[in-house]
Design a protein around this motif. Structure first.
Motif, PDB file in Angstrom:
ATOM      1  N   GLU A  13       5.782  45.407 -23.236  1.00  0.00           N
ATOM      2  CA  GLU A  13       5.978  44.958 -21.853  1.00  0.00           C
ATOM      3  C   GLU A  13       5.049  43.801 -21.519  1.00  0.00           C
ATOM      4  O   GLU A  13       5.478  42.788 -20.955  1.00  0.00           O
ATOM      5  N   VAL A  14       3.783  43.928 -21.867  1.00  0.00           N
ATOM      6  CA  VAL A  14       2.813  42.878 -21.575  1.00  0.00           C
ATOM      7  C   VAL A  14       3.150  41.609 -22.355  1.00  0.00           C
ATOM      8  O   VAL A  14       3.070  40.489 -21.832  1.00  0.00           O
ATOM      9  N   THR A  15       3.535  41.773 -23.604  1.00  0.00           N
ATOM     10  CA  THR A  15       3.880  40.622 -24.439  1.00  0.00           C
ATOM     11  C   THR A  15       5.008  39.808 -23.815  1.00  0.00           C
ATOM     12  O   THR A  15       5.009  38.557 -23.855  1.00  0.00           O
ATOM     13  N   ASN A  16       5.959  40.490 -23.207  1.00  0.00           N
ATOM     14  CA  ASN A  16       7.141  39.813 -22.674  1.00  0.00           C
ATOM     15  C   ASN A  16       6.922  39.143 -21.325  1.00  0.00           C
ATOM     16  O   ASN A  16       7.801  38.413 -20.851  1.00  0.00           O
ATOM     17  N   ILE A  17       5.788  39.379 -20.678  1.00  0.00           N
ATOM     18  CA  ILE A  17       5.571  38.769 -19.360  1.00  0.00           C
ATOM     19  C   ILE A  17       4.482  37.689 -19.387  1.00  0.00           C
ATOM     20  O   ILE A  17       4.156  37.132 -18.335  1.00  0.00           O
ATOM     21  N   LEU A  18       3.931  37.404 -20.570  1.00  0.00           N
ATOM     22  CA  LEU A  18       2.851  36.425 -20.656  1.00  0.00           C
ATOM     23  C   LEU A  18       3.202  35.263 -21.585  1.00  0.00           C
ATOM     24  O   LEU A  18       3.934  35.433 -22.554  1.00  0.00           O
ATOM     25  N   GLU A  19       2.659  34.100 -21.249  1.00  0.00           N
ATOM     26  CA  GLU A  19       2.830  32.928 -22.114  1.00  0.00           C
ATOM     27  C   GLU A  19       1.545  32.549 -22.830  1.00  0.00           C
ATOM     28  O   GLU A  19       1.564  32.084 -23.965  1.00  0.00           O
ATOM     29  N   TRP A  20       0.393  32.734 -22.126  1.00  0.00           N
ATOM     30  CA  TRP A  20      -0.890  32.351 -22.714  1.00  0.00           C
ATOM     31  C   TRP A  20      -1.825  33.569 -22.694  1.00  0.00           C
ATOM     32  O   TRP A  20      -2.807  33.599 -21.960  1.00  0.00           O
ATOM     33  N   PRO A  21      -1.522  34.573 -23.495  1.00  0.00           N
ATOM     34  CA  PRO A  21      -2.281  35.829 -23.404  1.00  0.00           C
ATOM     35  C   PRO A  21      -3.718  35.702 -23.896  1.00  0.00           C
ATOM     36  O   PRO A  21      -3.990  35.058 -24.911  1.00  0.00           O
ATOM     37  N   HIS A  22      -4.596  36.349 -23.153  1.00  0.00           N
ATOM     38  CA  HIS A  22      -6.002  36.417 -23.568  1.00  0.00           C
ATOM     39  C   HIS A  22      -6.563  37.760 -23.117  1.00  0.00           C
ATOM     40  O   HIS A  22      -6.520  38.097 -21.934  1.00  0.00           O
ATOM     41  N   ALA A  23      -7.095  38.537 -24.063  1.00  0.00           N
ATOM     42  CA  ALA A  23      -7.613  39.872 -23.751  1.00  0.00           C
ATOM     43  C   ALA A  23      -8.992  39.782 -23.118  1.00  0.00           C
ATOM     44  O   ALA A  23      -9.855  39.014 -23.574  1.00  0.00           O
ATOM     45  N   ILE A  24      -9.160  40.566 -22.058  1.00  0.00           N
ATOM     46  CA  ILE A  24     -10.445  40.618 -21.360  1.00  0.00           C
ATOM     47  C   ILE A  24     -10.848  42.088 -21.220  1.00  0.00           C
ATOM     48  O   ILE A  24     -10.049  42.922 -20.789  1.00  0.00           O
ATOM     49  N   VAL A  25     -12.094  42.394 -21.565  1.00  0.00           N
ATOM     50  CA  VAL A  25     -12.602  43.755 -21.423  1.00  0.00           C
ATOM     51  C   VAL A  25     -13.317  43.888 -20.084  1.00  0.00           C
ATOM     52  O   VAL A  25     -14.221  43.110 -19.778  1.00  0.00           O
ATOM     53  N   GLY A  26     -12.856  44.872 -19.290  1.00  0.00           N
ATOM     54  CA  GLY A  26     -13.518  45.169 -18.023  1.00  0.00           C
ATOM     55  C   GLY A  26     -14.093  46.569 -18.057  1.00  0.00           C
ATOM     56  O   GLY A  26     -13.869  47.328 -19.007  1.00  0.00           O
ATOM     57  N   GLU A  27     -14.843  46.930 -17.021  1.00  0.00           N
ATOM     58  CA  GLU A  27     -15.414  48.272 -16.982  1.00  0.00           C
ATOM     59  C   GLU A  27     -15.384  48.834 -15.568  1.00  0.00           C
ATOM     60  O   GLU A  27     -15.159  48.114 -14.594  1.00  0.00           O
ATOM     61  N   PHE A  28     -15.574  50.140 -15.492  1.00  0.00           N
ATOM     62  CA  PHE A  28     -15.621  50.808 -14.193  1.00  0.00           C
ATOM     63  C   PHE A  28     -16.689  51.892 -14.262  1.00  0.00           C
ATOM     64  O   PHE A  28     -17.215  52.211 -15.339  1.00  0.00           O
ATOM     65  N   GLY A  29     -17.035  52.462 -13.131  1.00  0.00           N
ATOM     66  CA  GLY A  29     -18.133  53.424 -13.056  1.00  0.00           C
ATOM     67  C   GLY A  29     -17.854  54.699 -13.825  1.00  0.00           C
ATOM     68  O   GLY A  29     -16.737  55.226 -13.813  1.00  0.00           O
ATOM     69  N   TYR A  64     -14.069  51.762 -19.819  1.00  0.00           N
ATOM     70  CA  TYR A  64     -13.661  50.373 -20.050  1.00  0.00           C
ATOM     71  C   TYR A  64     -12.141  50.284 -20.020  1.00  0.00           C
ATOM     72  O   TYR A  64     -11.433  51.282 -20.174  1.00  0.00           O
ATOM     73  N   PHE A  65     -11.650  49.076 -19.871  1.00  0.00           N
ATOM     74  CA  PHE A  65     -10.219  48.809 -19.967  1.00  0.00           C
ATOM     75  C   PHE A  65     -10.023  47.404 -20.516  1.00  0.00           C
ATOM     76  O   PHE A  65     -10.945  46.578 -20.481  1.00  0.00           O
ATOM     77  N   ILE A  66      -8.851  47.171 -21.040  1.00  0.00           N
ATOM     78  CA  ILE A  66      -8.506  45.838 -21.536  1.00  0.00           C
ATOM     79  C   ILE A  66      -7.330  45.334 -20.728  1.00  0.00           C
ATOM     80  O   ILE A  66      -6.289  45.983 -20.648  1.00  0.00           O
ATOM     81  N   THR A  67      -7.513  44.175 -20.105  1.00  0.00           N
ATOM     82  CA  THR A  67      -6.412  43.525 -19.404  1.00  0.00           C
ATOM     83  C   THR A  67      -6.073  42.233 -20.135  1.00  0.00           C
ATOM     84  O   THR A  67      -6.944  41.632 -20.776  1.00  0.00           O
ATOM     85  N   ILE A  68      -4.835  41.852 -20.060  1.00  0.00           N
ATOM     86  CA  ILE A  68      -4.388  40.633 -20.738  1.00  0.00           C
ATOM     87  C   ILE A  68      -4.111  39.579 -19.687  1.00  0.00           C
ATOM     88  O   ILE A  68      -3.182  39.707 -18.880  1.00  0.00           O
ATOM     89  N   ALA A  69      -4.932  38.552 -19.687  1.00  0.00           N
ATOM     90  CA  ALA A  69      -4.781  37.469 -18.720  1.00  0.00           C
ATOM     91  C   ALA A  69      -3.790  36.435 -19.236  1.00  0.00           C
ATOM     92  O   ALA A  69      -3.683  36.203 -20.442  1.00  0.00           O
ATOM     93  N   PRO A  79     -14.047  35.153 -13.473  1.00  0.00           N
ATOM     94  CA  PRO A  79     -13.428  35.587 -12.209  1.00  0.00           C
ATOM     95  C   PRO A  79     -12.267  36.564 -12.415  1.00  0.00           C
ATOM     96  O   PRO A  79     -12.074  37.482 -11.604  1.00  0.00           O
ATOM     97  N   ILE A  80     -11.477  36.371 -13.473  1.00  0.00           N
ATOM     98  CA  ILE A  80     -10.365  37.292 -13.745  1.00  0.00           C
ATOM     99  C   ILE A  80     -10.904  38.694 -14.019  1.00  0.00           C
ATOM    100  O   ILE A  80     -10.388  39.693 -13.514  1.00  0.00           O
ATOM    101  N   LYS A  81     -11.957  38.775 -14.822  1.00  0.00           N
ATOM    102  CA  LYS A  81     -12.556  40.077 -15.125  1.00  0.00           C
ATOM    103  C   LYS A  81     -13.059  40.748 -13.848  1.00  0.00           C
ATOM    104  O   LYS A  81     -12.772  41.929 -13.588  1.00  0.00           O
ATOM    105  N   GLN A  82     -13.790  40.007 -13.014  1.00  0.00           N
ATOM    106  CA  GLN A  82     -14.351  40.576 -11.790  1.00  0.00           C
ATOM    107  C   GLN A  82     -13.243  41.042 -10.846  1.00  0.00           C
ATOM    108  O   GLN A  82     -13.333  42.113 -10.232  1.00  0.00           O
ATOM    109  N   GLY A  83     -12.173  40.270 -10.725  1.00  0.00           N
ATOM    110  CA  GLY A  83     -11.069  40.637  -9.845  1.00  0.00           C
ATOM    111  C   GLY A  83     -10.380  41.918 -10.292  1.00  0.00           C
ATOM    112  O   GLY A  83     -10.076  42.792  -9.475  1.00  0.00           O
ATOM    113  N   ASN A  84     -10.165  42.039 -11.584  1.00  0.00           N
ATOM    114  CA  ASN A  84      -9.517  43.243 -12.104  1.00  0.00           C
ATOM    115  C   ASN A  84     -10.426  44.462 -11.983  1.00  0.00           C
ATOM    116  O   ASN A  84      -9.949  45.577 -11.743  1.00  0.00           O
ATOM    117  N   GLU A  85     -11.717  44.272 -12.131  1.00  0.00           N
ATOM    118  CA  GLU A  85     -12.656  45.394 -11.964  1.00  0.00           C
ATOM    119  C   GLU A  85     -12.653  45.890 -10.518  1.00  0.00           C
ATOM    120  O   GLU A  85     -12.710  47.107 -10.272  1.00  0.00           O
TER     121      GLU A  85
END
Length: 483
Positions: A13-29, A64-69, A79-85
């Motif tokens: 699903e993620v592969t099909n909605i992105l053109e310039w994918p880049h993995a970002i590791v975020g974290e939560f409490g 932690y989580f991985i989001t694909i920007a 900023p993308i990491k901070q927004g997703n966190e």
């Protein structure tokens, strides 16, 4: 892994909605790790398209989580990491609040709320559905001979299984229905068997999902799905083409999968349950202009039989065998008996000595008249072949089968024994057809000979309709008066 269990192939699903994918590791409490893993994963996978991160053994979530920007510029990644966190923390905070706030009210105290929640327009509330499920559970307990513990757990699970629909957590995250009920039931001290059944009674939830892991969960899922199917078919909701807004196909396939893959030792009479549910639902729809209970039952039975046939094909059963067994109205009365008969007949076909018995069974079916009776008068036997066939049948098949058998529920070994007994008839049947005219011009002789074959066919029919095996014979079997 767990994301797939909860929501399907997230990577595709993620592969099909992105053109310039880049993995970002975020974290939560880490305080959110006190919540059930499935809650955290649902927020991540379903709502945010994040990939959860587990420890090396795969049995514990990490904070932690991985989001694909859709952006690989270095200056944008921070900023993308901070927004997703910020987003994930806010969602988890809501989930945590609802999770603990809901538990201030016991599940069993939510029945009034459930009575105000409509199951389906025309089919009453979810409370009415739960009443039907509990009544069906009592029926299954009696007919499937459940022990007292299984009976109590099944009815308790079904009485609680829909109550989480009126919790705030499920209103916020509908994908968690069933899971939430199981968590709260466990917190309230319900037996593990009950909480597991509540969690899994919606399973399989999607293609590739697993069936429930416990017998109680499987029975609960079968009853829940069947009640929904009966109601939807009563409303005229049989799917057509690609239109299936109520996921009827998925529910029907899930029901068949559970019966044939999970409840293989149980003997659940689906026909009886359909009629039981329809008897409860029909009064709700009696004023509906186009409601026809008999047609709805017939349509649903046909629909389920289609799924049974496809499932048998997936299990590698021969097409001819499936037709021999599935042309029988008793299949839905005991689907697992049908599977056992299919395997017995496939084993017969594969054996070196199969030809004679299959040929005999086909010939008996072909010659049998629709109006043949089963009353045989041995005093008018004219030929020794007649006497020999009837005596062999009476002493070697009928007497031995009735003497040893036979239980209400037959096992694979029972059907193997039946095949062994019927093998004794193969040669006498062949000789009979070669020398004796079955459809003699004399009506008394004709009726008597037809009666012989009516009795013989009753035992062949315990396995299936042997007419379906005609294409397997190397030479044509005629259907004339002497065949």
């Amino acid at each position: 892994g767990k994301p797939r269990r909860l929501g399907g192939p997230l990577l595709d699903e993620v592969t099909n909605i992105l053109e310039w994918p880049h993995a970002i590791v975020g974290e939560f409490g880490t305080e959110y790790l006190d919540l059930p893993d499935t809650l955290i994963e649902t927020v991540m996978v379903h709502h945010q398209k994040y990939f959860p991160v587990e420890n090396s053994t795969g049995d514990k979530l990490l904070p932690y989580f991985i989001t694909i920007a859709n952006n690989d510029r270095p200056d944008a990644l921070g900023p993308i990491k901070q927004g997703n966190e910020r987003v994930i923390k806010a969602r988890l905070a809501d989930g945590k609040f609802f999770y603990f706030d809901d538990q201030k009210t016991k599940l069993s105290e939510r029945n009034d709320e459930l009575g105000k929640l409509t199951f389906q327009e025309g089919l009453g509330s979810y409370s009415k559905k739960v009443e039907r499920l509990c009544k069906a559970a009592q029926h299954v307990s009696r007919t499937a001979h459940l022990d007292s513990k299984e009976s109590v757990c099944l009815e308790r699970a079904l009485s609680l299984c829909k109550l989480d629909l009126v919790t705030n957590l499920v209103r916020e995250l509908p994908e968690l229905q069933g899971f939430v009920g199981s968590w709260y039931a466990r917190q309230e001290g319900e037996p593990d068997e009950v909480s597991k059944a509540i969690e899994s009674h919606y399973s399989p939830r999607f293609q590739g999902d697993e069936i429930p892991s416990t017998t109680t969960g499987r029975l609960a899922a079968v009853l829940d799905k069947l009640d929904s199917l009966v109601g939807l078919f009563a409303l005229g909701g049989r799917p057509s083409g690609s239109c299936d807004p109520y996921a009827v196909r998925r529910q029907a396939q899930g029901l068949v999968d559970i019966l044939m893959d999970g409840l293989t030792e149980s003997h659940i009479n689906i026909t009886e349950l359909i009629n039981l549910f329809m008897a409860e639902i029909a009064p709700l729809l009696e004023r509906k202009k186009d409601f026809n209970a008999d047609k709805a039952v017939s349509d649903l039975s046909d629909f389920l039989m289609q799924r049974v046939r496809l499932k048998l094909q997936d299990k590698g059963i021969r097409r001819e065998t499936i037709e021999a067994v599935c042309g029988d109205s008793r299949v839905l009365s005991d689907i697992n008996d049908a599977v056992v008969r299919c395997r017995a007949l496939d084993g017969l076909i594969a054996s070196d000595s199969s030809f004679a018995l299959i040929r005999a069974g086909v010939r008996v079916c072909n010659i049998l008249a629709d109006d043949a009776t089963d009353k045989v008068d041995a005093s008018i036997f004219e030929s020794e072949l007649e006497k020999n066939l009837w005596n062999t049948f009476s002493t070697e098949v009928q007497a031995k089968w009735n003497e040893a058998k036979f239980k209400e529920v037959l096992k694979a070994s029972d059907y193997e024994e039946l095949i062994s007994l019927l093998n004794k008839l193969a040669i006498p049947i062949d000789r009979f057809f070669e020398k004796v005219m079955v459809n003699d011009p004399d009506k008394a002789k004709r009726d008597n000979r037809q009666a012989i074959f009516r009795n013989l066919n009753r035992y062949f029919a315990l396995l299936g309709n042997f007419k379906s095996f005609l294409p397997l014979l190397p030479t044509p079997v005629t259907t004339g008066s002497k065949s």
